[in-house]
Enzyme design. Sequence first.
Site, PDB file in Angstrom:
ATOM      1  N   LYS A  37       0.869  -1.181   0.000  1.00  0.00           N
ATOM      2  CA  LYS A  37       0.000   0.000   0.000  1.00  0.00           C
ATOM      3  C   LYS A  37       0.904   1.229   0.000  1.00  0.00           C
ATOM      4  CE  LYS A  37      -1.487   2.872   2.799  1.00  0.00           C
ATOM      5  NZ  LYS A  37      -1.367   4.033   1.920  1.00  0.00           N
TER       6      LYS A  37
ATOM      7  N   GLU B 163       9.957  16.823  14.019  1.00  0.00           N
ATOM      8  CA  GLU B 163      10.635  16.559  12.744  1.00  0.00           C
ATOM      9  C   GLU B 163      10.246  17.685  11.773  1.00  0.00           C
ATOM     10  OE1 GLU B 163       9.301  12.746  11.378  1.00  0.00           O
ATOM     11  OE2 GLU B 163      11.154  12.348  10.305  1.00  0.00           O
TER      12      GLU B 163
ATOM     13  N   GLU C 136       9.868   1.278  10.445  1.00  0.00           N
ATOM     14  CA  GLU C 136      10.848   2.339  10.120  1.00  0.00           C
ATOM     15  C   GLU C 136      10.124   3.656  10.338  1.00  0.00           C
ATOM     16  OE1 GLU C 136      13.949   2.015   9.472  1.00  0.00           O
ATOM     17  OE2 GLU C 136      14.131  -0.108   9.042  1.00  0.00           O
TER      18      GLU C 136
ATOM     19  N   CYS D 277      13.713  10.959   6.601  1.00  0.00           N
ATOM     20  CA  CYS D 277      13.687  10.566   8.021  1.00  0.00           C
ATOM     21  C   CYS D 277      15.050  10.754   8.661  1.00  0.00           C
ATOM     22  CB  CYS D 277      13.255   9.109   8.126  1.00  0.00           C
ATOM     23  SG  CYS D 277      14.215   8.045   7.040  1.00  0.00           S
TER      24      CYS D 277
HETATM   25  P1  NAP Z   1       2.535   8.656   7.652  1.00  0.00           P
HETATM   26  O1  NAP Z   1       1.506   9.692   7.727  1.00  0.00           O
HETATM   27  O2  NAP Z   1       2.812   7.844   8.858  1.00  0.00           O
HETATM   28  O3  NAP Z   1       2.124   7.697   6.425  1.00  0.00           O
HETATM   29  C1  NAP Z   1       2.922   6.625   6.003  1.00  0.00           C
HETATM   30  C2  NAP Z   1       2.049   5.606   5.300  1.00  0.00           C
HETATM   31  O4  NAP Z   1       1.124   5.058   6.244  1.00  0.00           O
HETATM   32  C3  NAP Z   1       1.197   6.189   4.168  1.00  0.00           C
HETATM   33  O5  NAP Z   1       1.075   5.223   3.157  1.00  0.00           O
HETATM   34  C4  NAP Z   1      -0.114   6.429   4.878  1.00  0.00           C
HETATM   35  O6  NAP Z   1      -1.225   6.524   4.024  1.00  0.00           O
HETATM   36  C5  NAP Z   1      -0.206   5.209   5.763  1.00  0.00           C
HETATM   37  N1  NAP Z   1      -1.107   5.349   6.902  1.00  0.00           N
HETATM   38  C6  NAP Z   1      -1.431   6.455   7.597  1.00  0.00           C
HETATM   39  N2  NAP Z   1      -2.306   6.155   8.586  1.00  0.00           N
HETATM   40  C7  NAP Z   1      -2.534   4.825   8.518  1.00  0.00           C
HETATM   41  C8  NAP Z   1      -3.318   3.921   9.271  1.00  0.00           C
HETATM   42  N3  NAP Z   1      -4.057   4.312  10.308  1.00  0.00           N
HETATM   43  N4  NAP Z   1      -3.320   2.623   8.919  1.00  0.00           N
HETATM   44  C9  NAP Z   1      -2.575   2.206   7.876  1.00  0.00           C
HETATM   45  N5  NAP Z   1      -1.797   3.007   7.125  1.00  0.00           N
HETATM   46  C10 NAP Z   1      -1.765   4.314   7.448  1.00  0.00           C
HETATM   47  O7  NAP Z   1       3.944   9.256   7.229  1.00  0.00           O
HETATM   48  P2  NAP Z   1       4.259  10.250   6.014  1.00  0.00           P
HETATM   49  O8  NAP Z   1       3.901  11.623   6.408  1.00  0.00           O
HETATM   50  O9  NAP Z   1       3.724   9.718   4.747  1.00  0.00           O
HETATM   51  O10 NAP Z   1       5.840  10.089   5.916  1.00  0.00           O
HETATM   52  C11 NAP Z   1       6.712  10.832   6.684  1.00  0.00           C
HETATM   53  C12 NAP Z   1       7.169  10.079   7.925  1.00  0.00           C
HETATM   54  O11 NAP Z   1       7.787   8.848   7.532  1.00  0.00           O
HETATM   55  C13 NAP Z   1       8.212  10.835   8.704  1.00  0.00           C
HETATM   56  O12 NAP Z   1       7.960  10.730  10.080  1.00  0.00           O
HETATM   57  C14 NAP Z   1       9.505  10.124   8.342  1.00  0.00           C
HETATM   58  O13 NAP Z   1      10.526  10.262   9.297  1.00  0.00           O
HETATM   59  C15 NAP Z   1       9.032   8.723   8.209  1.00  0.00           C
HETATM   60  N6  NAP Z   1       9.978   7.948   7.405  1.00  0.00           N
HETATM   61  C16 NAP Z   1      10.759   7.043   8.041  1.00  0.00           C
HETATM   62  C17 NAP Z   1      11.706   6.322   7.327  1.00  0.00           C
HETATM   63  C18 NAP Z   1      12.570   5.317   7.999  1.00  0.00           C
HETATM   64  O14 NAP Z   1      13.188   4.529   7.303  1.00  0.00           O
HETATM   65  N7  NAP Z   1      12.667   5.294   9.324  1.00  0.00           N
HETATM   66  C19 NAP Z   1      11.832   6.519   5.939  1.00  0.00           C
HETATM   67  C20 NAP Z   1      11.014   7.461   5.330  1.00  0.00           C
HETATM   68  C21 NAP Z   1      10.095   8.169   6.068  1.00  0.00           C
HETATM   69  P3  NAP Z   1      -2.042   7.940   4.010  1.00  0.00           P
HETATM   70  O15 NAP Z   1      -1.085   8.951   3.541  1.00  0.00           O
HETATM   71  O16 NAP Z   1      -3.196   7.696   3.125  1.00  0.00           O
HETATM   72  O17 NAP Z   1      -2.480   8.223   5.432  1.00  0.00           O
END
Ligand code: NAP
Length: 483
Positions: free
Chosen positions: A178, A385, A254, A288
């Site tokens: 997804k 962040e 992650e 991240c």
């Molecule tokens: P996010 O809001 O947590 O979303 C990540 C993914 O999860 C998206 O596909 C999102 O879909 C989905 N999602 C959200 N709520 C969900 C739920 N309740 N159930 C299932 N899936 C759900 O994060 P983001 O804003 O896209 O990405 C930025 C974050 O990712 C930052 O905090 C960054 O540090 C972190 N990140 C971490 C790494 C690592 O390797 N540690 C790498 C890259 C990014 P929707 O958008 O439709 O909600």
Amino acid sequence: MTVVRDVPKQLFIGGTWQDAESARTLSVDNPATGEELCQVADASPADGQRAVDAAVAAQAAWAATAPRVRSEILRRAYDLIIERTEVLALLMTLEMGKPLAEARAEVAYGAEFFRWFSEEAVRIDGGLTTAPDGRNRLLVTRQPVGPCLLITPWNFPLAMGTRKIGPALAAGCTVVLKPAPQTPLTSLALAAILTEAGLPAGVLNIVTTTDAAGVVEPLLRGGQIRKLSFTGSTAVGRILLAQCADTVIRTSMELGGNAPLIVFEDADLDTAVEGTMVAKMRNMGESCCAANRIYVHTSVAREFAARLTTRMAALRVGPGTEPGTDVGPLIDATARSKAHDLVQDAVKHGATVLTGGELPTGPGCFYPPTVLAGLTPEAAINDTEIFGPVAALVTFDTEDQAVTAANDTEFGLASYLFTQNLDRALRVADRLESGMIGLNTGLVSNPAAPFGGIKQSGLGREGGRVGIDEFLEYKYIAVPVGA
Ligand code: NAP
């Protein structure tokens, strides 16, 4: 645009492209213009269930497929990705915003996970030992964990997918991916490439949706998924961990970061400025691992700030498709407002803007490279962040002060330190609470290295020798000696 037109826009389930059951679609927009690029299928929970059913149906045959065959499919996909670098790079630039040069670099980085794990697929080992009492032989084998759900964010549309799909397929697991709704096109293009590379139907399924919570929760509670691999925010990670607890699903998480970067008085300043530019500005700060808090020793603070400001002010902001662009738009208006609010909050609490800090007018979600000096402990940036092109500088006087401040966060993904003193480098690296450390470099990502965090930045590692372990179970068979 041809590259957008040529990408399949449907769900990929059981090896066929399908509309969402409801026929609903979601809009994919270009953050540089705000204009719609195209519509893709918007899955419902029922579509998600069909994708899981397809992954479950394909699991046994894929697990029984010879490792060499799995390896060669991944290797062919690697070759195809590299061959199509320009197309994939342009797609990412259009749907996500990063400059084309960075998108090309992501293609190379993302593809490498397939090459790396094509090599690991044929090296899954076990063991045979004799128990200490001599009565049993202990035969240990590895088996795929089973059907996996993979959830990815928008910031690295290709690499976040390949970093999960590569090891899962190499291990013999089938998957449902997804992707983030902002950047589905790269994942859909990747599915087409894997199919061309010979991946059997049902091994990879892709579900694009605006209803992440509604689609995912029943799948985690349904008892068919054996593993969740999630990359995204810590807030969402916590929700998913709780959902996985009920059916005891294995997880890899992650999650978010809040990386400290420390410049000691004995650092080579050219190296430190260069490393800070990479750690801060790669992907417009939407990484991240991005340096979030930059601690500089008082004795070099003025010189470092001046050099960093010169470099940041010289960056060209614009659409990622334009030649010469260094900094593309942020992903959306919310991300831009968040960065700007954090800058204003820092200023309210005493920081000084050395460059940038102004909200631009006009279309697109652009934000200027910004340097803040004199960040105070009250500023929200300390524990938020930024995810944008904002460098926040703080001074320190002693090594102990710097390390204590660096560790003062719930996160523990990446840290950076700049020093020419080897004793200090090893001592500080030992004390920094993070899964990854850049020593005199601003780049830690590498497919051959174990990527991941400690504390609330996550569980498990992606890449390196251990990346495949996340998708394998041990099985131990007791064999009596003489049996
Ligand atoms: P996010 O809001 O947590 O979303 C990540 C993914 O999860 C998206 O596909 C999102 O879909 C989905 N999602 C959200 N709520 C969900 C739920 N309740 N159930 C299932 N899936 C759900 O994060 P983001 O804003 O896209 O990405 C930025 C974050 O990712 C930052 O905090 C960054 O540090 C972190 N990140 C971490 C790494 C690592 O390797 N540690 C790498 C890259 C990014 P929707 O958008 O439709 O909600």
